[in-house]
Write an enzyme that holds these catalytic residues in place. Structure first.
Site, short mmCIF file in Angstrom:
data_model
loop_
_atom_site.label_atom_id
_atom_site.label_comp_id
_atom_site.label_asym_id
_atom_site.label_seq_id
_atom_site.Cartn_x
_atom_site.Cartn_y
_atom_site.Cartn_z
N MET A 27 0.85 -1.19 0.00
CA MET A 27 0.00 0.00 0.00
C MET A 27 0.89 1.25 0.00
O MET A 27 0.47 2.32 0.41
CB MET A 27 -0.93 -0.01 1.22
CG MET A 27 -1.89 -1.19 1.19
SD MET A 27 -3.43 -0.91 2.07
CE MET A 27 -2.83 -0.62 3.71
N HIS A 31 8.96 1.01 3.47
CA HIS A 31 10.03 1.03 4.47
C HIS A 31 10.87 -0.23 4.30
O HIS A 31 10.61 -1.03 3.36
CB HIS A 31 9.45 1.15 5.89
CG HIS A 31 8.37 0.14 6.19
ND1 HIS A 31 8.59 -1.21 6.20
CD2 HIS A 31 7.06 0.30 6.48
CE1 HIS A 31 7.48 -1.85 6.50
NE2 HIS A 31 6.52 -0.95 6.67
N GLU A 32 11.85 -0.40 5.18
CA GLU A 32 12.79 -1.53 5.03
C GLU A 32 12.06 -2.88 5.01
O GLU A 32 12.56 -3.84 4.43
CB GLU A 32 13.83 -1.53 6.15
CG GLU A 32 14.88 -0.44 6.02
CD GLU A 32 15.73 -0.57 4.75
OE1 GLU A 32 16.01 -1.70 4.31
OE2 GLU A 32 16.08 0.49 4.18
N HIS A 34 9.17 -3.56 3.53
CA HIS A 34 8.80 -3.80 2.12
C HIS A 34 10.03 -4.12 1.28
O HIS A 34 9.99 -4.97 0.39
CB HIS A 34 8.14 -2.55 1.53
CG HIS A 34 6.88 -2.13 2.19
ND1 HIS A 34 6.77 -1.01 2.97
CD2 HIS A 34 5.65 -2.70 2.19
CE1 HIS A 34 5.54 -0.88 3.41
NE2 HIS A 34 4.83 -1.89 2.96
N GLY A 144 4.88 -9.98 4.37
CA GLY A 144 5.66 -9.95 5.60
C GLY A 144 4.94 -10.66 6.75
O GLY A 144 3.71 -10.54 6.90
N ASP A 147 2.26 -9.08 9.45
CA ASP A 147 0.81 -9.24 9.36
C ASP A 147 0.51 -10.73 9.27
O ASP A 147 0.10 -11.25 8.22
CB ASP A 147 0.27 -8.49 8.14
CG ASP A 147 0.50 -6.99 8.26
OD1 ASP A 147 -0.01 -6.39 9.20
OD2 ASP A 147 1.23 -6.43 7.42
N SER A 182 6.48 -0.50 10.42
CA SER A 182 5.11 -0.36 9.93
C SER A 182 4.94 1.06 9.44
O SER A 182 5.49 2.00 10.04
CB SER A 182 4.11 -0.62 11.07
OG SER A 182 2.84 -0.09 10.75
N SER A 183 4.17 1.22 8.37
CA SER A 183 3.91 2.57 7.88
C SER A 183 3.21 3.40 8.95
O SER A 183 3.34 4.62 8.99
CB SER A 183 3.04 2.51 6.62
OG SER A 183 3.65 1.65 5.68
N ARG A 184 2.46 2.74 9.82
CA ARG A 184 1.70 3.47 10.85
C ARG A 184 2.60 3.96 12.00
O ARG A 184 2.15 4.78 12.81
CB ARG A 184 0.57 2.61 11.40
CG ARG A 184 -0.54 2.40 10.38
CD ARG A 184 -1.77 1.74 10.97
NE ARG A 184 -2.90 1.75 10.07
CZ ARG A 184 -3.29 0.73 9.29
NH1 ARG A 184 -2.61 -0.40 9.30
NH2 ARG A 184 -4.34 0.84 8.50
#
Ligand code: PAF
Length: 279
Positions: A27, A31-32, A34, A144, A147, A182-184
């Site tokens: 999405m 980040h590392e 991904h 990953g 999740d 996490s993107s969050r």
């Protein structure tokens, strides 16, 4: 690197591209974590494709779809540097045109944990991943372990619908202090960021107890919960669950089957998830 925005063009290119084809669905806001997926996909396949699509159907009405971090330009630079061949970056109307009305409803694997806390989430995930699979027909797709339940839902869908994709799971990438990438994490205030590694510490506390021979799920859960509850920045714990690592069925007593201890905890309005597999 080619950036494609329509399903038809993506399908046409994937049909003629050298095989095997590895797909990394994302999405964006890369980040590392991904990049560990794209690196593996690059190493394993003749063609490496990634998708960038903030999938509206996996967000609940009160969730962060509109504010989810978006950084297309930077993401494309990162993917290009990784040697990506094809990037699929459609708009929502391309994936869900007017009248779209066919959904993948995952079963028991999606009932607990994230499925219970976020009704409809896995229906959205399974539907978009099924579409990404049928648009690109990859030989392999990379996800990953962060999740963990999502991976189980996708594996089950892939098997149940005979999609034939080799689903590759890559380990969770962590900050040096243990916080899962996490993107969050970008939402965390400095105080929350300082406290956030408690989520992994809690899981590790349960894991350490398991290493001593404890197999009672309630006692393992209690060990993790105690660590979370001792941290004042943790405002709520949605769950600490111990499940069969493949089926996500809750376990009372752990046996020889791989188990997963997973949690979702809130620091103010930021909700973090993490898990550890007990092998
Ligand atoms: O994990 C994610 O980023 C998303 O859930 C996925 C698999 C790309 C589907 O939208």
């Amino acid at each position: 690197m080619q950036v494609i925005t329509t399903c038809a063009e993506m399908t046409a290119l994937c049909r003629e591209t050298p095989r095997p084809l590895g797909l990394v669905p994302t999405m964006g806001a890369l980040h590392e974590g991904h990049l560990s997926l794209t690196q593996q996909a690059r190493a394993d396949n003749a063609t490496m494709a990634a998708s960038i699509f903030v999938n509206p159907t996996q967000f609940g009405a009160n969730e962060d779809f509109s504010t989810y971090p978006r950084s297309m330009e930077r993401d494309l630079e990162l993917l290009s540097a990784q040697g990506t061949d094809l990037v699929f970056a459609p708009l929502p109307d391309e994936v869900y045109p007017d009248g779209f009305d066919t959904w993948i409803e995952p079963g028991a694997v999606a009932e607990g944990m994230e499925g219970a806390a976020r009704p409809g989430h896995f229906r959205g995930v399974a539907t978009v991943v099924a579409k990404l699979f049928t648009i690109t027909w990859p030989d392999r797709a990379y996800f990953g372990q962060k999740d963990g339940q999502q991976v189980a839902v996708i594996r089950k869908m892939n098997a149940d619908l005979n999609l034939g994709v080799d689903v590759v799971t890559m380990p969770t990438i962590r900050e040096p202090d243990g916080l899962a990438l996490s993107s969050r994490n970008a939402y965390l205030t400095p105080e929350q960021r300082a406290a956030a590694p408690v989520v992994y510490r809690a899981l590790r506390a349960a894991e350490s107890l398991w290493h001593t021979g404890e197999r009672n799920a309630n006692r393992l859960q209690a060990a993790a919960l105690a660590v979370l509850q001792a941290e004042p920045q943790i405002s709520a714990v949605d769950y600490v669950s111990i499940v069969d690592a493949a089926t996500m069925a809750p376990l009372n007593v752990l046996d020889e089957r791989p188990a997963m201890i997973a949690t979702a905890a809130r620091l103010g309005s930021v909700r973090l998830i993490d898990n550890v597999v007990l092998l």
